[in-house]
Design a protein around this motif. Structure first.
Motif: not given
Length: 185
Positions: A69-71, A73-75, A77-78, A175, A178, A181-182
């Protein structure tokens, strides 16, 4: 259906002003056979995004749900930040023109999509939705929605789109994906 809609919308918007859209414009100016160009885009995107979605689907099986989930979301955002960096077409691709409109388009689009924002988005979307068929259909539809009008219209009106504004809207969309997702995963 959420995977199809989200994939199509996010990739279609992300594709505006992308190097593959510029490539579609160059190919449309170079070749008269628009059907061959569109067919090359379709098949190349299907092949490329099938590999990307498979990788996303496979990679997610190795992660814990919380880390995934964090990966993811980070993706998102990236990708949102990456979209704000403008693309330009590569001029070295002229050597492929001798193969004709279909093969030149197929090869050039496949190569241009390698490591591209929309390919990375396909990996992330496949990891998030776990629905390869809907994600591949959606991302391919998104690519077609953004590129087919460019191929058909050629250079007419290509410079009139507010590309910077479109990129900003797309960055906001990724964004928000992301954040969603979080919050809701």
């Amino acid at each position: 259906m959420e995977a199809l809609f989200t994939s199509a919308l996010s990739v279609a918007i992300a594709e505006i002003g992308d190097k593959t859209q510029l490539l579609a414009l160059l190919l449309a100016a170079r070749f008269k056979n628009k059907t061959a160009i569109i067919s090359g885009i379709l098949l190349s995107t299907l092949a490329n995004h099938l590999l990307a979605a498979w990788f996303g689907h496979w990679a997610i099986t190795w992660l814990t749900p919380e880390l995934a989930r964090y990966l993811i979301a980070f993706s998102f955002f990236a990708i949102a930040l990456w979209i704000l960096v403008p693309d330009k077409a590569d001029d070295e691709d002229n050597r492929f023109y001798r193969y004709g409109p279909f093969l030149a388009t197929f090869v050039l689009f496949f190569l241009a999509e390698m490591g591209d924002k929309t390919q990375v988005a396909t990996v992330v979307l496949a990891a998030k939705y776990q629905s390869l068929a809907w994600v591949i259909a959606g991302t391919t539809l998104g690519i077609l929605l953004a590129n087919v009008p460019v191929v058909i219209a050629g250079s007419m009106g290509a410079g009139k789109l507010p590309v910077t504004l479109i990129h900003r809207i797309c960055a906001v969309l990724f964004f928000l994906l992301g954040v969603a997702t979080l919050v809701w995963a």
